[in-house]
Motif scaffolding. Structure first.
Motif, PDB file in Angstrom:
ATOM      1  N   LEU A 188       0.820  -1.223   0.000  1.00 42.54           N
ATOM      2  CA  LEU A 188       0.000   0.000   0.000  1.00 42.54           C
ATOM      3  C   LEU A 188       0.853   1.272   0.000  1.00 42.54           C
ATOM      4  CD1 LEU A 188      -2.896   1.291   0.321  1.00 42.54           C
ATOM      5  CD2 LEU A 188      -2.392   1.376   2.764  1.00 42.54           C
ATOM      6  N   ASP A 221       2.002   5.247  15.746  1.00 43.38           N
ATOM      7  CA  ASP A 221       0.640   4.765  15.470  1.00 43.38           C
ATOM      8  C   ASP A 221      -0.266   5.962  15.206  1.00 43.38           C
ATOM      9  OD1 ASP A 221      -1.126   2.032  16.195  1.00 43.38           O
ATOM     10  OD2 ASP A 221      -2.212   3.942  16.378  1.00 43.38           O
ATOM     11  N   LEU A 222      -0.952   5.922  14.062  1.00 42.71           N
ATOM     12  CA  LEU A 222      -1.860   7.033  13.735  1.00 42.71           C
ATOM     13  C   LEU A 222      -3.015   7.028  14.732  1.00 42.71           C
ATOM     14  CD1 LEU A 222      -0.087   7.034  11.232  1.00 42.71           C
ATOM     15  CD2 LEU A 222      -2.127   7.395   9.850  1.00 42.71           C
ATOM     16  N   ASP A 223      -3.342   8.216  15.234  1.00 50.86           N
ATOM     17  CA  ASP A 223      -4.382   8.307  16.270  1.00 50.86           C
ATOM     18  C   ASP A 223      -5.778   8.241  15.660  1.00 50.86           C
ATOM     19  OD1 ASP A 223      -2.500   8.572  18.302  1.00 50.86           O
ATOM     20  OD2 ASP A 223      -2.356  10.745  18.003  1.00 50.86           O
ATOM     21  N   LEU A 224      -6.633   7.532  16.366  1.00 46.55           N
ATOM     22  CA  LEU A 224      -8.064   7.447  16.009  1.00 46.55           C
ATOM     23  C   LEU A 224      -8.271   7.207  14.510  1.00 46.55           C
ATOM     24  CD1 LEU A 224      -9.192  10.431  18.279  1.00 46.55           C
ATOM     25  CD2 LEU A 224      -9.355   7.986  18.801  1.00 46.55           C
ATOM     26  N   PHE A 225      -7.513   6.297  13.997  1.00 51.36           N
ATOM     27  CA  PHE A 225      -7.563   6.051  12.555  1.00 51.36           C
ATOM     28  C   PHE A 225      -8.870   5.401  12.135  1.00 51.36           C
ATOM     29  CE2 PHE A 225      -5.928   4.173   8.527  1.00 51.36           C
ATOM     30  CZ  PHE A 225      -5.594   5.376   7.929  1.00 51.36           C
ATOM     31  N   LYS A 226      -9.489   4.724  13.079  1.00 52.77           N
ATOM     32  CA  LYS A 226     -10.793   4.124  12.776  1.00 52.77           C
ATOM     33  C   LYS A 226     -11.778   5.210  12.345  1.00 52.77           C
ATOM     34  CE  LYS A 226     -14.150   0.878  14.736  1.00 52.77           C
ATOM     35  NZ  LYS A 226     -15.230   1.553  14.073  1.00 52.77           N
ATOM     36  N   ASN A 229     -11.281   6.274   8.793  1.00 58.74           N
ATOM     37  CA  ASN A 229     -11.952   5.322   7.909  1.00 58.74           C
ATOM     38  C   ASN A 229     -13.456   5.541   7.898  1.00 58.74           C
ATOM     39  OD1 ASN A 229     -10.421   3.095   6.519  1.00 58.74           O
ATOM     40  ND2 ASN A 229      -9.405   3.062   8.498  1.00 58.74           N
ATOM     41  N   HIS A 234     -12.554   4.299   3.243  1.00 62.77           N
ATOM     42  CA  HIS A 234     -11.344   3.476   3.225  1.00 62.77           C
ATOM     43  C   HIS A 234     -10.272   4.018   2.278  1.00 62.77           C
ATOM     44  CE1 HIS A 234      -9.706  -0.353   4.501  1.00 62.77           C
ATOM     45  NE2 HIS A 234      -9.202  -0.486   3.288  1.00 62.77           N
ATOM     46  N   ALA A 237      -8.617   7.022   3.666  1.00 60.00           N
ATOM     47  CA  ALA A 237      -7.763   6.592   4.777  1.00 60.00           C
ATOM     48  C   ALA A 237      -6.481   5.942   4.242  1.00 60.00           C
ATOM     49  CB  ALA A 237      -8.512   5.615   5.672  1.00 60.00           C
ATOM     50  N   ASP A 238      -6.629   5.190   3.152  1.00 57.68           N
ATOM     51  CA  ASP A 238      -5.428   4.595   2.524  1.00 57.68           C
ATOM     52  C   ASP A 238      -4.461   5.683   2.078  1.00 57.68           C
ATOM     53  OD1 ASP A 238      -6.213   2.033   2.867  1.00 57.68           O
ATOM     54  OD2 ASP A 238      -6.724   1.631   0.763  1.00 57.68           O
ATOM     55  N   LEU A 241      -2.518   7.017   4.910  1.00 60.99           N
ATOM     56  CA  LEU A 241      -1.405   6.117   5.261  1.00 60.99           C
ATOM     57  C   LEU A 241      -0.224   6.334   4.316  1.00 60.99           C
ATOM     58  CD1 LEU A 241      -3.257   2.724   5.953  1.00 60.99           C
ATOM     59  CD2 LEU A 241      -2.028   4.119   7.617  1.00 60.99           C
ATOM     60  N   ARG A 260       6.251   0.007   7.437  1.00 60.64           N
ATOM     61  CA  ARG A 260       4.906  -0.209   8.008  1.00 60.64           C
ATOM     62  C   ARG A 260       4.918  -1.532   8.750  1.00 60.64           C
ATOM     63  NH1 ARG A 260      -0.493  -1.106   4.551  1.00 60.64           N
ATOM     64  NH2 ARG A 260      -2.063  -0.761   6.173  1.00 60.64           N
ATOM     65  N   GLY A 263      -1.229  -2.474   9.707  1.00 65.08           N
ATOM     66  CA  GLY A 263      -2.343  -1.553   9.912  1.00 65.08           C
ATOM     67  C   GLY A 263      -1.911  -0.106   9.814  1.00 65.08           C
ATOM     68  N   GLU A 264      -2.205   0.646  10.896  1.00 64.16           N
ATOM     69  CA  GLU A 264      -1.833   2.067  10.897  1.00 64.16           C
ATOM     70  C   GLU A 264      -0.627   2.302  11.797  1.00 64.16           C
ATOM     71  OE1 GLU A 264      -3.665   0.655  12.900  1.00 64.16           O
ATOM     72  OE2 GLU A 264      -4.256   1.843  14.629  1.00 64.16           O
TER      73      GLU A 264
HETATM   74  N1  LIG Z   1      -7.916   2.393   5.182  1.00 55.73           N
HETATM   75  C1  LIG Z   1      -7.175   1.545   5.883  1.00 55.73           C
HETATM   76  N2  LIG Z   1      -7.446   1.365   7.182  1.00 55.73           N
HETATM   77  C2  LIG Z   1      -6.716   0.516   7.893  1.00 55.73           C
HETATM   78  C3  LIG Z   1      -5.654  -0.189   7.297  1.00 55.73           C
HETATM   79  N3  LIG Z   1      -5.064  -0.948   8.249  1.00 55.73           N
HETATM   80  C4  LIG Z   1      -5.760  -0.734   9.390  1.00 55.73           C
HETATM   81  N4  LIG Z   1      -6.748   0.156   9.181  1.00 55.73           N
HETATM   82  C5  LIG Z   1      -7.731   0.663  10.099  1.00 55.73           C
HETATM   83  O1  LIG Z   1      -7.122   1.334  11.173  1.00 55.73           O
HETATM   84  C6  LIG Z   1      -8.056   1.318  12.252  1.00 55.73           C
HETATM   85  C7  LIG Z   1      -7.337   1.105  13.532  1.00 55.73           C
HETATM   86  O2  LIG Z   1      -8.264   1.256  14.541  1.00 55.73           O
HETATM   87  P1  LIG Z   1      -7.934   1.021  16.047  1.00 55.73           P
HETATM   88  O3  LIG Z   1      -6.980  -0.104  16.225  1.00 55.73           O
HETATM   89  O4  LIG Z   1      -9.242   0.909  16.762  1.00 55.73           O
HETATM   90  O5  LIG Z   1      -7.163   2.286  16.496  1.00 55.73           O
HETATM   91  P2  LIG Z   1      -7.457   3.806  16.261  1.00 55.73           P
HETATM   92  O6  LIG Z   1      -8.803   4.079  15.751  1.00 55.73           O
HETATM   93  O7  LIG Z   1      -6.330   4.337  15.420  1.00 55.73           O
HETATM   94  O8  LIG Z   1      -7.336   4.364  17.711  1.00 55.73           O
HETATM   95  P3  LIG Z   1      -6.022   4.581  18.556  1.00 55.73           P
HETATM   96  O9  LIG Z   1      -4.981   3.699  18.008  1.00 55.73           O
HETATM   97  O10 LIG Z   1      -6.432   4.189  19.937  1.00 55.73           O
HETATM   98  O11 LIG Z   1      -5.697   6.019  18.464  1.00 55.73           O
HETATM   99  C8  LIG Z   1      -9.076   0.238  11.972  1.00 55.73           C
HETATM  100  O12 LIG Z   1     -10.310   0.827  11.637  1.00 55.73           O
HETATM  101  C9  LIG Z   1      -8.523  -0.461  10.747  1.00 55.73           C
HETATM  102  O13 LIG Z   1      -9.541  -0.919   9.866  1.00 55.73           O
HETATM  103  C10 LIG Z   1      -5.407   0.002   5.906  1.00 55.73           C
HETATM  104  O14 LIG Z   1      -4.520  -0.582   5.304  1.00 55.73           O
HETATM  105  N5  LIG Z   1      -6.180   0.871   5.247  1.00 55.73           N
END
Ligand SMILES: Nc1nc2c(ncn2[C@@H]2O[C@H](COP(=O)(O)OP(=O)(O)OP(=O)(O)O)[C@@H](O)[C@H]2O)c(=O)[nH]1
Length: 350
Positions: A188, A221-226, A229, A234, A237-238, A241, A260, A263-264
């Motif tokens: 990615l 680690d990216l904060d609140l990445f969920k 998304n 998605h 969000a990609d 990243l 990487r 994930g994030e």
């Molecule tokens: N778009 C995209 N999202 C990803 C990828 N890998 C991981 N994620 C998303 O990253 C998010 C990580 O969420 P969490 O582990 O809950 O953490 P967070 O929301 O970043 O919260 P904190 O880490 O506590 O700040 C999830 O929603 C995954 O689906 C990717 O390759 N692409």
């Protein structure tokens, strides 16, 4: 190649001279000429002058060079039997062109050989018109023509095969490079992948264990990445990243390794870097990433933040990658728990 091209005609010429079919002077002239050619090729290859040519192997030159001295011998040899024997050895260098030449060049060189022999025959016939009445001479000429056509066809076929092999070889080389590249890069983001990061960490851990130098690991680690998304989709969000990864990659030293981890989550390995310097680097990157601006498909702008956990390698033979990452993870956990968008360090090992 050159040596082999001359040794066979030379030995036949020597035998012909011994049998009285060839004068010693033409033999001596031949030997001097081919020695000069051999020395010339040796010097050209030895000095690397061949690399200036489009064909650094000089195959065409090496295939053509034995022809004039060979024709000279055939001109001076007494009987057509001896000439026929020499002719067979003179065409041998053509085989060296089989794999190197393309179809056209091979046919061209074959034609030059045939025309050259026809010219020799014409000169011989000019001086000895009775040759034209000798059926053996015509049979030899026809046999040579047939041989050249056969050789041209076989040579062309082998050349084409050589072309295919070379192309396949090139494709295989490119595929191997691609596979080697894919094995260490994240699909990615294009930065290094977890597999490579762990390799680098293993190397650094064993170097640090030898007491060479400390190094630091930053787990980012990216904060609140969920939420990114969920709110922006998605694909956006990609893109976040990708941009974050490229930004960090472009802002570190050549000796650092960034990739990487999953994930994030990203890992930055900082060789020859202690805790204070690693903290400075992580702080700088954290601020820069927080300044990046992104936009979703609706044009709505937003930013992101990162939390970073830092661990410094202990100078201990019992240190492991897992233990180090575990420490960095614990520091990252502190950073998240204390409000995110910050850098926390693990306790510095004593
Ligand atoms: N778009 C995209 N999202 C990803 C990828 N890998 C991981 N994620 C998303 O990253 C998010 C990580 O969420 P969490 O582990 O809950 O953490 P967070 O929301 O970043 O919260 P904190 O880490 O506590 O700040 C999830 O929603 C995954 O689906 C990717 O390759 N692409």
């Amino acid at each position: 190649m050159a040596g082999a091209s001359y040794s066979m005609p030379a030995s036949i010429a020597f035998a012909a001279a011994m049998a009285g079919e060839l004068g010693w002077t033409p033999l001596l002239n031949y030997l001097l000429t081919v020695t000069a050619l051999l020395v010339a090729f040796y010097v050209v290859f030895r000095t690397g002058a061949n690399l200036r040519f489009a064909e650094p192997g000089l195959t065409t030159a090496q295939v053509m060079a034995p022809l004039p001295p060979g024709l000279y011998l055939m001109y001076h040899v007494g009987s057509h039997e001896a000439r026929a024997a020499m002719l067979l050895t003179v065409i041998v260098p053509l085989f060296y062109g089989l794999l190197d030449f393309g179809m056209r060049r091979f046919l061209g060189v074959t034609a030059v050989y045939f025309v050259a022999y026809c010219a020799l025959f014409a000169v011989l016939a000019w001086h000895q018109p009775e040759l034209l009445q000798d059926p053996d001479e015509w049979i030899m000429l026809i046999a040579l023509a047939a041989l050249m056509v056969q050789l041209g066809l076989i040579g062309g076929f082998v050349s084409e095969l050589g072309d295919v092999l070379r192309r396949k070889n090139r494709e295989l080389g490119e595929a191997l490079t691609r596979i080697a590249d894919m094995a260490v890069h994240d699909e990615l983001t294009g930065v290094y992948n977890r597999h490579h990061l762990v390799d680098v960490l293993r190397r650094e851990v064993s170097r640090a264990a030898r007491g060479d130098a400390v190094f630091s690991v930053c787990l980012m680690d990216l904060d609140l990445f969920k939420q990114v998304n969920d709110r922006h989709g998605h694909l956006v969000a990609d893109e976040v990243l990708r941009r974050c990864a490229h930004h960090v990659e472009s802002r570190i030293r050549d000796i650092d390794t960034f990739g990487r981890y999953g994930g994030e989550e990203f890992v930055l390995v900082l060789p020859a870097t202690g805790a204070p310097a690693a903290r400075d680097v992580a702080e700088r990157l954290r601020r820069e990433l927080a300044d990046l601006e992104f936009a979703n498909d609706a044009g709505e702008r937003f930013g992101i933040t990162v939390s970073v956990g830092i661990a410094v390698s202990p100078r201990s033979p019992s240190a492991t990658v897992d233990a180090l990452l575990h420490e960095a993870d614990a520091a990252l956990y502190d950073a998240k728990n204390s409000g995110r968008n910050r850098v926390c360090s693990a306790a510095v090992p004593g």
